[in-house]
Design an enzyme around this catalytic site. Structure first.
Site, PDB file in Angstrom:
ATOM      1  N   HIS A 122      23.687 -13.707  36.450  1.00 20.07           N
ATOM      2  CA  HIS A 122      24.795 -12.985  35.817  1.00 20.07           C
ATOM      3  C   HIS A 122      24.825 -13.164  34.298  1.00 20.07           C
ATOM      4  O   HIS A 122      25.577 -12.450  33.624  1.00 20.07           O
ATOM      5  CB  HIS A 122      26.134 -13.442  36.386  1.00 20.07           C
ATOM      6  N   ASP A 159      20.360 -12.391  46.325  1.00 20.04           N
ATOM      7  CA  ASP A 159      21.723 -12.896  46.246  1.00 20.04           C
ATOM      8  C   ASP A 159      22.691 -11.778  46.636  1.00 20.04           C
ATOM      9  O   ASP A 159      22.426 -10.596  46.392  1.00 20.04           O
ATOM     10  CB  ASP A 159      22.010 -13.362  44.815  1.00 20.04           C
ATOM     11  N   HIS A 161      25.415 -10.965  45.308  1.00 12.98           N
ATOM     12  CA  HIS A 161      25.943 -10.315  44.113  1.00 12.98           C
ATOM     13  C   HIS A 161      24.807  -9.681  43.316  1.00 12.98           C
ATOM     14  O   HIS A 161      23.695 -10.213  43.278  1.00 12.98           O
ATOM     15  CB  HIS A 161      26.672 -11.319  43.220  1.00 12.98           C
TER      16      HIS A 161
END
Length: 334
Positions: A122, A159, A161
């Site tokens: 991220h 993942d 996300h």
């Protein structure tokens, strides 16, 4: 497998109730201690030069100073302490080690897996978010590109996300291919099918945003029907797996239903794919917040790379997932 680990990653303290805690690494190490063939490497802290290939220098200065001042709350989810800067550099450095170890021939039983923290996918070029400060997989990919034997690198993110940071790093360049299977609607809200990259990166981003409730059958279908043909066309020299385990059926923060055996089946698919492509394979830890599911799934990856045949599901792909895969394939001409 060879696991990259460094004690400095434990000293990134996030608080008693934060899901991304040092207990994650402790649980992994406890589980791996019961297995044969586990080796550990410390790697080195990521250099400033390596970090600046994907991060703005001013942002790196800001994070380093933030930690030097004792840390605090960067945003609602992302916290730091004084030791976080070293931990983040250690985590990125372990990812660099994993990529280079894979390219140096450590495959099969010796396939490298970097189990550092904080995670990285991220982290954007100029901002920390989603528990992440440095883009570990992105740092590793661009470091690998400095080698004479590497022209193209692929990052596959399983993942739950979407890795907005990794995608942003490579959205306009063609030497790194980024692919992600993730749960639609979860943080950070990016990763749509119609985000294929642009300019030199046109076609080098592949997103499969599934609805919640998908499991082994849907993930394996995405690998077989979208990732494999895309990477056969792209022909990378190295595949880095951004290996988060929060799509597990027992993870507390997602609605996906991937089983422990499913992670083994995906690992087998990727190992076979890399054999066919003559590409090196490396793993880099991202999320996963059920300690038992996380540790068991990483053990499954290890056992699969040591010859275990994971049990594959006999469930059919859901109609909604089939529609999404058709959309992805049409977007990319697969």
């Amino acid at each position: 497998m060879r696991f990259g680990y460094r004690d400095a990653c434990l000293r990134h303290e996030t608080g008693a109730r934060h899901p991304e805690s040092s207990d994650r690494l402790r649980a992994i190490r406890r589980r791996l201690s019961r297995l044969h063939g586990v080796e550990y490497e410390e790697g080195s802290l990521a250099t400033r030069e390596a970090l600046e290939r994907v991060h703005d220098p001013s942002y790196l200065d800001e994070v380093e100073q933030f930690c030097a001042d004792g840390g605090g709350t960067w945003d609602a989810d992302t916290v730091a302490v004084g030791a976080t800067w070293e931990a983040a550099r250690a985590s990125a450095g372990l990812s660099v080690w994993a990529a280079n170890a894979a390219l140096d021939g450590h495959q099969g039983h010796d396939t490298p897996f970097a189990i550092g923290r904080p995670p990285g996918h991220h982290a954007e070029p100029d901002d920390a978010m989603g528990f992440c400060f440095l883009g570990n997989a992105g740092v590793a990919a661009t470091d690998a590109l400095q080698r004479d034997d590497v022209d193209r690198v692929a990052v596959f993110d399983w993942d739950v996300h979407h890795g907005n940071g990794t995608q942003k790093m490579f959205y306009e360049r063609g030497d790194v291919f980024y692919a992600s299977i993730h749960e639609r609607g979860l943080f950070p809200g990016t990763g749509h099918v119609d985000e294929p990259g642009r300019d030199e990166g046109e076609g080098s981003i592949l997103n499969v945003p599934y609805r919640g409730g998908c499991g082994d059958a849907e993930y394996l279908a995405a690998i077989d029907e979208a990732l494999r043909p895309a990477l056969e066309r792209y022909d990378p020299d190295l595949l880095i797996v951004s290996a988060g385990f929060d799509a597990h059926e027992h993870d507390p923060i997602s609605r996906m239903r991937v089983s422990t055996e499913g992670y083994g089946a995906m690992t087998r698919r990727l190992d076979d794919l890399c054999d066919d492509l003559d590409a090196a394979l490396a793993f880099v830890l991202e999320g996963g917040y059920s300690l038992d599911a996380l540790a068991d799934s990483i053990a499954m990856v290890h056992e699969t790379m040591h010859g275990r045949d994971p049990v594959e599901t006999d469930e059919a792909v859901s109609d909604r997932a089939r529609e999404r895969l058709d959309e992805v394939r049409e977007e990319h001409g697969l």
